[in-house]
Write a protein that holds these residues in place. Structure first.
Motif, mmCIF file in Angstrom:
data_model
loop_
_atom_site.group_PDB
_atom_site.id
_atom_site.type_symbol
_atom_site.label_atom_id
_atom_site.label_comp_id
_atom_site.label_asym_id
_atom_site.label_seq_id
_atom_site.Cartn_x
_atom_site.Cartn_y
_atom_site.Cartn_z
ATOM 1 N N GLN A 585 0.818 -1.209 0.000
ATOM 2 C CA GLN A 585 0.000 0.000 0.000
ATOM 3 C C GLN A 585 0.854 1.263 0.000
ATOM 4 O OE1 GLN A 585 -0.553 -2.665 1.939
ATOM 5 N NE2 GLN A 585 -2.735 -2.904 2.458
ATOM 6 N N ALA A 586 0.189 2.364 -0.340
ATOM 7 C CA ALA A 586 0.886 3.654 -0.455
ATOM 8 C C ALA A 586 1.521 4.064 0.875
ATOM 9 C CB ALA A 586 -0.087 4.731 -0.931
ATOM 10 N N ASP A 587 0.837 3.787 1.977
ATOM 11 C CA ASP A 587 1.376 4.187 3.277
ATOM 12 C C ASP A 587 2.709 3.502 3.573
ATOM 13 O OD1 ASP A 587 -0.712 5.854 3.711
ATOM 14 O OD2 ASP A 587 -1.806 4.549 5.088
ATOM 15 N N VAL A 588 2.826 2.242 3.170
ATOM 16 C CA VAL A 588 4.071 1.505 3.403
ATOM 17 C C VAL A 588 5.178 2.063 2.514
ATOM 18 C CG1 VAL A 588 5.172 -0.763 3.357
ATOM 19 C CG2 VAL A 588 2.771 -0.553 4.027
ATOM 20 N N LEU A 639 -5.225 3.765 -7.691
ATOM 21 C CA LEU A 639 -5.789 2.417 -7.727
ATOM 22 C C LEU A 639 -7.303 2.498 -7.638
ATOM 23 C CD1 LEU A 639 -5.367 -0.682 -7.623
ATOM 24 C CD2 LEU A 639 -5.310 -0.472 -5.119
ATOM 25 N N ALA A 640 -7.964 1.875 -8.625
ATOM 26 C CA ALA A 640 -9.430 1.855 -8.638
ATOM 27 C C ALA A 640 -9.901 0.426 -8.453
ATOM 28 C CB ALA A 640 -9.952 2.431 -9.948
ATOM 29 N N GLN A 641 -10.640 0.180 -7.394
ATOM 30 C CA GLN A 641 -11.228 -1.127 -7.112
ATOM 31 C C GLN A 641 -12.733 -0.953 -7.025
ATOM 32 O OE1 GLN A 641 -9.063 -2.047 -3.505
ATOM 33 N NE2 GLN A 641 -7.683 -3.437 -4.617
ATOM 34 N N GLY A 642 -13.368 -1.069 -8.175
ATOM 35 C CA GLY A 642 -14.796 -0.786 -8.230
ATOM 36 C C GLY A 642 -15.029 0.707 -8.060
ATOM 37 N N ASP A 643 -15.843 1.052 -7.088
ATOM 38 C CA ASP A 643 -16.106 2.470 -6.811
ATOM 39 C C ASP A 643 -15.096 3.058 -5.828
ATOM 40 O OD1 ASP A 643 -18.267 2.368 -8.461
ATOM 41 O OD2 ASP A 643 -19.700 1.903 -6.855
ATOM 42 N N LYS A 644 -14.242 2.231 -5.306
ATOM 43 C CA LYS A 644 -13.276 2.709 -4.308
ATOM 44 C C LYS A 644 -12.004 3.185 -4.990
ATOM 45 C CE LYS A 644 -10.952 1.388 -0.026
ATOM 46 N NZ LYS A 644 -10.664 0.281 0.924
ATOM 47 N N ILE A 645 -11.686 4.463 -4.784
ATOM 48 C CA ILE A 645 -10.497 5.073 -5.379
ATOM 49 C C ILE A 645 -9.498 5.366 -4.265
ATOM 50 C CG2 ILE A 645 -9.598 6.965 -6.782
ATOM 51 C CD1 ILE A 645 -11.606 5.219 -8.246
ATOM 52 N N SER A 646 -8.228 4.991 -4.478
ATOM 53 C CA SER A 646 -7.204 5.251 -3.459
ATOM 54 C C SER A 646 -5.860 5.499 -4.122
ATOM 55 C CB SER A 646 -7.096 4.072 -2.481
ATOM 56 O OG SER A 646 -6.743 2.897 -3.193
ATOM 57 N N LEU A 647 -4.978 6.075 -3.381
ATOM 58 C CA LEU A 647 -3.626 6.354 -3.861
ATOM 59 C C LEU A 647 -2.790 5.078 -3.762
ATOM 60 C CD1 LEU A 647 -1.405 8.416 -4.729
ATOM 61 C CD2 LEU A 647 -0.945 8.756 -2.294
ATOM 62 N N LYS A 729 -10.708 10.990 -7.232
ATOM 63 C CA LYS A 729 -9.521 10.801 -8.086
ATOM 64 C C LYS A 729 -8.855 12.141 -8.394
ATOM 65 C CE LYS A 729 -8.259 9.712 -12.807
ATOM 66 N NZ LYS A 729 -8.774 9.410 -14.159
ATOM 67 N N ASN A 730 -9.662 13.140 -8.734
ATOM 68 C CA ASN A 730 -9.105 14.458 -9.057
ATOM 69 C C ASN A 730 -8.428 15.099 -7.842
ATOM 70 O OD1 ASN A 730 -9.916 14.300 -11.707
ATOM 71 N ND2 ASN A 730 -11.832 15.435 -11.393
ATOM 72 N N ASN A 731 -9.007 14.884 -6.676
ATOM 73 C CA ASN A 731 -8.367 15.409 -5.455
ATOM 74 C C ASN A 731 -6.996 14.781 -5.238
ATOM 75 O OD1 ASN A 731 -9.810 17.386 -3.633
ATOM 76 N ND2 ASN A 731 -11.513 16.025 -4.141
ATOM 77 N N ILE A 732 -6.927 13.467 -5.420
ATOM 78 C CA ILE A 732 -5.645 12.775 -5.239
ATOM 79 C C ILE A 732 -4.624 13.291 -6.247
ATOM 80 C CG2 ILE A 732 -4.482 10.544 -5.394
ATOM 81 C CD1 ILE A 732 -7.081 9.251 -4.378
ATOM 82 N N CYS A 733 -5.042 13.427 -7.514
ATOM 83 C CA CYS A 733 -4.131 13.921 -8.555
ATOM 84 C C CYS A 733 -3.677 15.353 -8.248
ATOM 85 C CB CYS A 733 -4.819 13.876 -9.919
ATOM 86 S SG CYS A 733 -5.031 12.208 -10.571
ATOM 87 N N ALA A 734 -4.611 16.177 -7.749
ATOM 88 C CA ALA A 734 -4.264 17.573 -7.450
ATOM 89 C C ALA A 734 -3.192 17.650 -6.376
ATOM 90 C CB ALA A 734 -5.517 18.327 -7.012
ATOM 91 N N PHE A 735 -3.353 16.846 -5.331
ATOM 92 C CA PHE A 735 -2.341 16.861 -4.267
ATOM 93 C C PHE A 735 -1.000 16.318 -4.753
ATOM 94 C CE2 PHE A 735 -6.072 16.938 -1.279
ATOM 95 C CZ PHE A 735 -5.778 18.181 -0.737
ATOM 96 N N LEU A 736 -1.045 15.326 -5.652
ATOM 97 C CA LEU A 736 0.203 14.815 -6.217
ATOM 98 C C LEU A 736 0.922 15.895 -7.016
ATOM 99 C CD1 LEU A 736 -0.713 11.203 -7.437
ATOM 100 C CD2 LEU A 736 0.849 11.828 -5.598
#
Length: 1087
Positions: A585-588, A639-647, A729-736
Motif C-alpha cells: 500500500q501507499a502508506d508503506v 488504484l481503482a477497485q470498483g467504486d473505491k479510489i485510493s492512492l 480521483k481528481n483530489n488525489i491527482c491535485a495533491f500529487l
C-alpha cells in the motif's frame, strides 16, 4: 573536730590530715558533715578538707573519698539542705570527679542508674553530676571489665548511656518524659556524631510513653540544620563539630537514624501518624520548604516501606513537589515577591540530593524513590485531548509546574538507575510495561526516559535484555510512532547484543507479512532503523555526512571493524526485504521513501543500492519522451477497485526522496571524489548514474512548467467533490501535482545559485502550485462542508525554507522599516492586506518561532539581523549581549509605532498597530529585567499609554498587556492599578448619581469607550494576580508565626502590627494590600 580538720588542711603537707582522718570512723565523718550542712555552716570547706586528706593514690583514701561522695549525693537528694548549700556541695563534687579511678567512676554511674530506675531520687539535683562522671570516665585509658570482655573508658561510657536511656524500665509522668526528651535533644549538638544514633534509639523507645511530636520534631530539626549547614559550609556555629565531619560519615549516621525511626514506626503506628501530621501542617501553612530537607525526605521515602503509610507519604511528597514548582513559577513572574522572599532550596532539589546521598548504603530509600518517580511521571505526564493527540510542550521552554514535576520524576528514576544496581531491572521493566500497555495514551516521557537509561549504560543493560526482547513481541500492536521511538531508544543495545538484534529481526520479518497495515509499517520502520545503525565498511563518517546525531543515537561500535563485512551482508538482506514493500500500500511505500534518505546519510555504502531502487521505481511513472506533456503518469499512481479510489504510489514522496539523495551526493560524495584518483572507472559509472537522475528531474521541471492544468484534467471545470469517484480521483491527482511542484521548487532553488533563469523556474512552479491550491480552496468553499481530505504537509525541507527566508528576510525587514504603509501603492494588495502588513506578519511569526523553538540560538539570530555586522568585527561583536542586540531591534519597531500613532485617527491601521505591539512584546521577553534597556522599554510603553488615545479595543488590550508584563518584572503594579482605577472611575462615574466624581487623566489610553469593559477587565485581572501574591505572602508569614507559637489574626491590620518583626515582607503585605483595596474602593464607592 571540724575545726581540727580545717586547721590540718591549712598546713602545707597533708600527712597529719591523712593520719587524723584515718583515726576517725566513717560514721563520725558523715555525721559531722550532715550537721554542718544542715546548719548551713562551713560544709563546703569541711568537704574540701576531707577530699584533700583522702588521696586516690592510697586505697584507704580512695574508699573514704567514695563513701563521702556517695553520702553527699544522698544528702543533696534528701531535701534537708538549703539551696545555696546544696549547690556548693554539687560544685565541689563536680571538681572532684576527675580524680577518681575508672572503677569507682563506673560504680558511681551505676549507682545513679539504679537510683533512676528505682525512682529513689527526690529532687534530681544530683543528676547534674552524671554527665561529669561519664565525661571523666571517657578520659580514662585503662581497660575495664564488662561481662566476659573488657572495654575502654569511652566504650564503657557509651554502654552506660545505652543502659541509662533505656527508659522502658523507668516510670515517668508526661511532664518528666517531656523534660527528659528536651534534655536529650539539647545534647545532640554537644555529642560526637557516632554517639547520636544510640541516643535517638532510646528517645524513640521513650516516645511510646508520650512526647512523640517533640522527639520527631527535635530529631528532624537537628538534622535539617546539619544538612543545611553542611551544604553551605558555614563556620562559627554551635553545630560546627558535627558539620565538619566527612560527608560519607554524616550520611551513614543519618541512614542509621532513619532506620531506627522506621523500625520504631513499625512498632508504634502513632509515631508515623505524628510524623505525617507534623509535616502536613507545615505544608498547609505554606512553609513546607523550611520543614523539608534531604534528611526528612529520605525519612519519608523510607516510611513508604510500611504499607499503611505508603499512599499517604507519596501523595504528600507529590503535592509538595507541585506546590514547590508553583511557588517558583509565582516568584519568577513577580519582582515584588523576588525582592521579599529569600532564595531557598526547593523540594525538587532536595529530592535529587536524596538520590545523590543514597549512594551511602541508603538501600531503604531506593524503593521509595522509584515509586515517587513513577508516581510523578504517571500523574503529570502529557495528557490526551479529545482528538486523540497529546499535549506535549517542550520542557525546556514551558514553565508549567506539572511538566516540571514529570521531568523531575524522570530525573529521579534515571539517577536512581545509575546509582543502585538492585532496582535497575525493576525500573526498566516498569518503563517497558507502560510503553506496551498504554499505547493509546501519550508515553513520550517514558520513551525519553528509556532512551536516557539505554544511553547511560547499554552494556549494563545486557543483563536485562530479556525484558527488552519481550517488549519486541508487542511491536505489531503498538502505534507506529511508539514503535519508531522505542526502537530508536534501544538501538545502542542492538549493537552490543547480537541475540537482541536477532530477536528483533525475527519479529520484524513476521510483521512484514502481517494482515494489519500498521504491523507492516512498523516492520519497515524497524528495518530502516537497522540500516541506519549497522554501517557497511567504507561508509562515510557522520562528520563527513554533516549529520548531527541525537543523544539517544550514541554509537556503541563494539562490533566495529571485524563485523563490517557481516554488516554488509546483513544490510543487503534487509534491502531485499524492503524492495518487496514497493508492491504494498501507499502508506508503506511512503514510509520507505521518507526513511531512505536518512539511511543513505548514515550508511553511505548503500547509496547505489538505494538510488537504483528509487530510479527503477520512478521509471514506472515517468514519460521518457521529452516532448510529451505532462511528464508523469498520474493515472498509474491511482488504484481503482470498483467504486473505491485510493492512492497507490505516493509519487511526490518518491521524487522528494530522490531529490534529497541527489543533493546529498552532490554536496558530500563528489567533493570527496575530486580529491582522490583511484577507482576512476567505477566513479565514472557512478557519476553517469547520478547524471541520469539529474537529467530526469531537469526534464520533469521543464515539462511541468510548460504543462497546463488541463493537461492533468484538473482545471476549474473538473469535479473535486468527495462524493464521487471522479472527484476523489481528481483530489488525489491535485495533491500529487502540488507535491511534485514543491519538490521541484526545492530542487531548482538548491541548484540555482540565485541565477535569474532558475529563479524564474521556481516562480513558474509556484504559480502552478498556487493555481491548483486556489481551485481546491474555491471548490471547498462552495461545498456545504469542507473537504474530508486535509492538505498534505509541505515537502519543502527546513534547509530550503531557511535558504528562502535568508534571501527574503532582510528584504522584509528593510521594506517594512523603510516604506510606510501609508505611501504604499494601493494596488498591491493580497487578501486585503498590504505588502508591508504581510512583511510585518512574517517578521512577527519568525520572531515567535525563534523564541519558541530555537532559544539557544537567539544570540546568533540577532547577530544575523544586524546588517552592519561584518565578519572582521565578529570577535569584538561577541561581547555584545542579547539585551543590547534586542534593544537595537526594538527601537526600529518603536519608531514604526510612533509614526503610526502620529497620524490622524481615521488613518490609524489597527491590524498593523496590534502586530507591532505583538512584535515588541516578543522582543521585550529577551531583555534582562535588571538592564537599563528594560527600564527604557517600560518607560517608553508607559509614555505611549499616557499620551495616546485610540478607540480600538484590540490595540488597547495588547498595549495594556505589554505594560503589565513589563511592570510586574520591575516592581509591584499596585500604584499603576490605582491610577488606572481612578481613570476608569472618572469616565464611568459613580453608582451614586448624586456624587460628582473628579476626573483624572493618568493614562490617555483609558478613554470613555475603552474604560469599560476593555481596560476595566484587564485591571481586574491584574488586581486578582496581585491579591494572589499577597495571599501567598500572608500564608508564608503565617507559617513563620505558627512556628513561633504566636497567635496572629489573618487580617491585614494584625500583620501590619507585626511588620517590624518580619521586616520587608511584613511591611510589603500592608502596603501591597492597600492599593488594591483602594482600587476596589474607587470602582465601587467613589470615596
Amino acid at each position: 573536730m571540724d575545726q581540727k580538720i580545717l586547721s590540718l588542711a591549712a598546713e602545707k603537707t597533708t600527712d597529719k590530715l591523712q593520719e587524723f582522718l584515718q583515726t576517725l570512723k566513717e560514721d563520725d565523718l558523715t555525721n559531722l558533715l550532715q550537721n554542718q550542712a544542715v546548719k548551713g555552716k562551713v560544709a563546703g570547706a569541711l568537704l574540701r578538707a576531707i577530699f584533700k586528706g583522702s588521696p586516690c593514690s592510697e586505697e584507704a583514701g580512695t574508699l573514704r573519698r567514695h563513701k563521702i561522695y556517695t553520702y553527699c549525693i544522698q544528702l543533696v537528694e534528701s531535701g534537708d539542705l538549703q539551696k545555696e548549700t546544696a549547690s556548693e556541695i554539687i560544685g565541689l563534687l563536680m571538681l572532684e570527679a576527675h580524680y577518681f579511678p575508672a572503677p569507682l567512676l563506673v560504680e558511681l554511674a551505676n549507682e545513679f542508674i539504679s537510683a533512676v530506675r528505682d525512682s529513689s531520687l527526690v529532687n534530681g539535683k544530683s543528676l547534674e553530676l552524671l554527665p561529669i562522671i561519664l565525661t571523666a570516665l571517657a578520659t580514662k585509658k585503662e581497660n575495664l571489665a564488662y561481662g566476659k570482655g573488657v572495654l575502654s573508658g569511652e566504650e564503657y561510657k557509651k554502654q552506660l548511656i545505652n543502659t541509662l536511656c533505656s527508659g522502658r524500665d523507668v516510670p515517668l509522668s508526661a511532664e518528666e518524659v517531656e523534660f527528659v526528651v528536651e534534655k536529650a535533644l539539647s545534647m545532640f549538638s554537644k555529642m560526637n556524631l557516632q554517639e547520636i544514633p544510640p541516643l535517638v534509639y532510646q528517645l524513640l523507645v521513650l516516645s511510646s510513653k508520650g512526647s512523640r511530636k517533640s522527639v520527631l520534631e527535635g530529631i528532624t530539626a537537628f538534622f535539617n540544620a546539619v544538612d543545611k549547614q553542611h551544604n553551605e559550609d558555614q563556620s562559627g556555629d554551635e553545630l560546627l563539630d558535627v558539620v565538619t565531619v566527612p560527608s560519607g560519615e554524616l550520611r551513614h549516621v543519618e541512614g542509621t537514624i532513619i532506620l531506627h525511626i522506621v523500625f520504631a514506626i513499625k512498632l508504634d503506628y502513632e509515631l508515623g501518624r505524628e510524623l505525617l501530621k507534623h509535616l502536613k501542617v507545615a505544608g498547609q501553612q505554606g512553609d513546607s520548604n523550611n520543614n523539608l530537607s534531604p534528611f526528612s525526605i529520605a525519612l519519608l521515602l523510607s516510611v513508604t516501606r510500611i504499607q499503611r503509610f505508603q499512599e499517604q507519604v507519596l501523595d504528600f511528597l507529590k503535592t509538595s513537589v507541585v506546590k514547590s514548582f508553583k511557588d517558583l513559577q509565582l516568584l519568577q513572574g513577580s519582582k515584588f515577591l523576588q525582592n521579599l522572599v529569600p532564595h531557598r532550596a526547593y523540594v525538587s532539589t532536595m529530592i535529587l540530593e536524596v538520590v545523590k546521598n543514597s549512594v551511602h548504603s541508603w538501600d531503604h530509600v531506593t524503593q521509595g524513590l522509584v515509586e515517587l518517580g513513577f508516581l510523578l511521571m504517571d500523574s503529570y505526564g502529557p495528557k490526551k485531548v479529545l482528538d486523540g493527540k497529546a499535549i506535549e510542550t517542550s520542557l525546556s521552554l514551558s514553565k508549567m509546574p506539572n511538566q516540571h514535576a514529570c521531568k523531575l520524576g524522570a530525573n529521579i528514576l534515571l539517577e536512581t538507575f545509575k546509582i543502585h544496581e538492585m532496582v535497575r531491572q525493576e525500573i526498566l521493566e516498569q518503563v517497558l510495561n507502560r510503553v506496551v500497555t498504554r499505547a493509546s495514551s501519550p508515553i513520550s516521557h517514558f520513551l525519553d526516559l528509556l532512551s536516557n537509561i539505554v544511553t547511560y549504560a547499554p552494556l549494563v543493560l545486557q543483563s536485562c535484555s530479556s525484558k527488552v526482547t519481550e517488549a519486541f513481541d508487542y511491536l505489531s500492536f503498538l502505534p507506529l510512532q511508539t514503535v519508531q521511538r522505542l526502537l530508536k531508544a534501544v538501538q545502542p543495545l542492538l549493537k552490543v547484543s547480537m541475540s537482541m538484534r536477532d530477536s528483533l529481526i525475527l519479529v520484524l520479518r513476521k510483521a512484514m507479512f502481517a494482515n494489519q497495515l500498521d504491523a507492516r509499517k512498523s516492520a519497515v520502520a524497524g528495518f530502516l532503523l537497522l540500516l541506519k545503525n549497522f554501517k557497511v565498511l567504507g561508509s562515510l563518517s557522520s562528520s563527513q555526512c554533516s549529520q548531527s546525531l541525537s543523544v539517544s543515537q550514541v554509537h556503541v561500535d563494539v562490533h566495529g571493524h571485524y563485523n563490517s563485512v557481516a554488516n554488509e551482508t546483513f544490510c543487503l538482506e534487509i534491502m531485499d526485504s524492503l524492495r518487496r514493500c514497493l508492491s504494498q500500500q501507499a502508506d508503506v511505500r511512503l514510509m520507505l521513501y521518507e526513511g531512505f534518505y536518512d539511511v543513505l546519510r548514515r550508511n553511505s555504502q548503500l547509496a547505489n543500492s538505494i538510488m537504483q531502487t528509487l530510479l527503477s521505481q520512478l521509471k514506472q511513472f515517468y514519460e521518457p519522451k521529452p516532448d510529451l506533456l505532462p511528464p508523469l503518469k498520474l493515472e498509474a499512481c491511482i488504484l481503482a477497485q470498483g467504486d473505491k479510489i485510493s492512492l497507490q504510489e505516493p509519487l511526490d514522496y518518491l521524487l522528494c526522496c530522490i531529490q534529497h539523495c541527489l543533493a546529498w551526493y552532490k554536496n558530500t560524495v563528489i567533493p570527496l571524489q575530486q580529491g582522490e584518483e583511484e577507482e576512476e572507472e567505477e566513479e565514472e559509472e557512478e557519476e553517469a548514474f547520478y547524471q541520469d537522475l539529474d537529467d530526469i528531474l531537469e526534464s520533469i521541471t521543464n515539462r511541468m512548467i510548460k504543462s497546463e492544468l488541463e493537461d492533468f484534467e484538473l482545471d476549474k471545470s473538473a469535479d473535486f467533490s468527495q462524493s464521487t469517484s471522479i472527484g476523489i480521483k481528481n483530489n488525489i491527482c491535485a495533491f500529487l501535482v502540488m507535491g511534485v511542484c514543491e519538490v521541484l521548487i526545492e530542487y531548482n532553488f538548491s541548484i540555482s545559485n540565485f541565477s535569474k533563469n532558475k529563479l524564474e523556474d521556481v516562480l513558474s512552479l509556484f504559480m502552478c502550485y498556487k493555481k491548483l491550491s486556489d481551485i481546491l480552496n474555491e471548490k471547498a468553499g462552495k461545498g456545504k462542508t469542507k473537504m474530508a481530505s486535509k492538505t498534505n504537509d509541505s515537502f519543502l525541507s527546513m534547509k530550503c525554507v531557511s535558504g528562502l527566508l535568508t534571501a527574503l528576510f532582510r528584504v522584509l525587514l528593510w521594506r517594512y522599516t523603510s516604506i510606510p504603509t501609508s505611501v504604499e501603492e494601493s494596488g498591491k494588495k493580497e487578501k486585503g492586506k498590504s505588502i508591508s502588513l504581510l512583511c510585518l506578519e512574517g517578521l512577527q511569526k519568525i520572531f515567535s518561532a525563534v523564541q519558541q523553538f530555537y532559544q539557544p540560538k537567539i544570540q546568533q539570530f540577532l547577530r544575523a539581523l544586524d546588517v552592519t555586522d561584518k565578519e572582521g568585527e565578529e570577535r569584538e561583536d561577541a561581547d555584545v549581549s542579547v539585551t543590547q542586540r534586542t534593544a537595537f531591534q526594538i527601537r526600529q519597531f518603536q519608531r514604526s509605532l510612533l509614526n503610526l500613532l502620529s497620524g490622524q485617527e481615521e488613518d490609524f491601521n489597527s491590524k498593523e498597530a496590534v502586530l507591532l505591539v505583538t512584535v515588541l512584546t516578543s522582543l521585550s521577553k529577551l531583555l534582562d529585567p535588571s538592564s537599563p534597556q528594560f527600564l527604557q522599554m517600560l518607560s517608553w510603553t508607559s509614555k505611549i499609554c499616557k499620551e495616546n488615545s485610540r478607540e480600538d479595543a484590540l490595540f488597547c488590550k495588547s498595549l495594556m498587556n505589554l505594560l503589565f508584563s513589563l511592570h510586574v518584572l520591575y516592581k509591584s503594579p499596585v500604584t499603576l492599578l490605582r491610577d488606572l482605577s481612578q481613570d476608569i472611575h472618572g469616565h464611568l462615574g459613580d453608582i451614586d448619581q448624586d456624587i460628582e466624581v473628579e476626573k483624572t487623566n493618568h493614562f490617555a489610553i483609558v478613554n470613555l469607550r475603552m474604560a469599560a469593559p476593555t481596560v476595566c477587565l484587564l485591571v481586574l485581572s491584574q488586581a486578582e494576580k496581585v491579591l494572589e501574591e499577597v495571599d501567598w505572602l500572608i500564608t508564608k508569614l503565617k507559617g513563620q508565626v505558627s512556628q513561633e507559637t504566636l497567635s496572629v489574626s489573618p487580617g491585614v491590620s494584625e500583620l501590619w502590627r507585626n511588620s517590624k518583626k518580619y521586616g520587608k515582607a511584613g511591611e510589603a503585605v500592608w502596603f501591597s494590600s492597600d492599593p488594591p483595596v483602594l482600587f476596589f474602593h474607587f470602582l465601587c464607592t467613589g470615596k
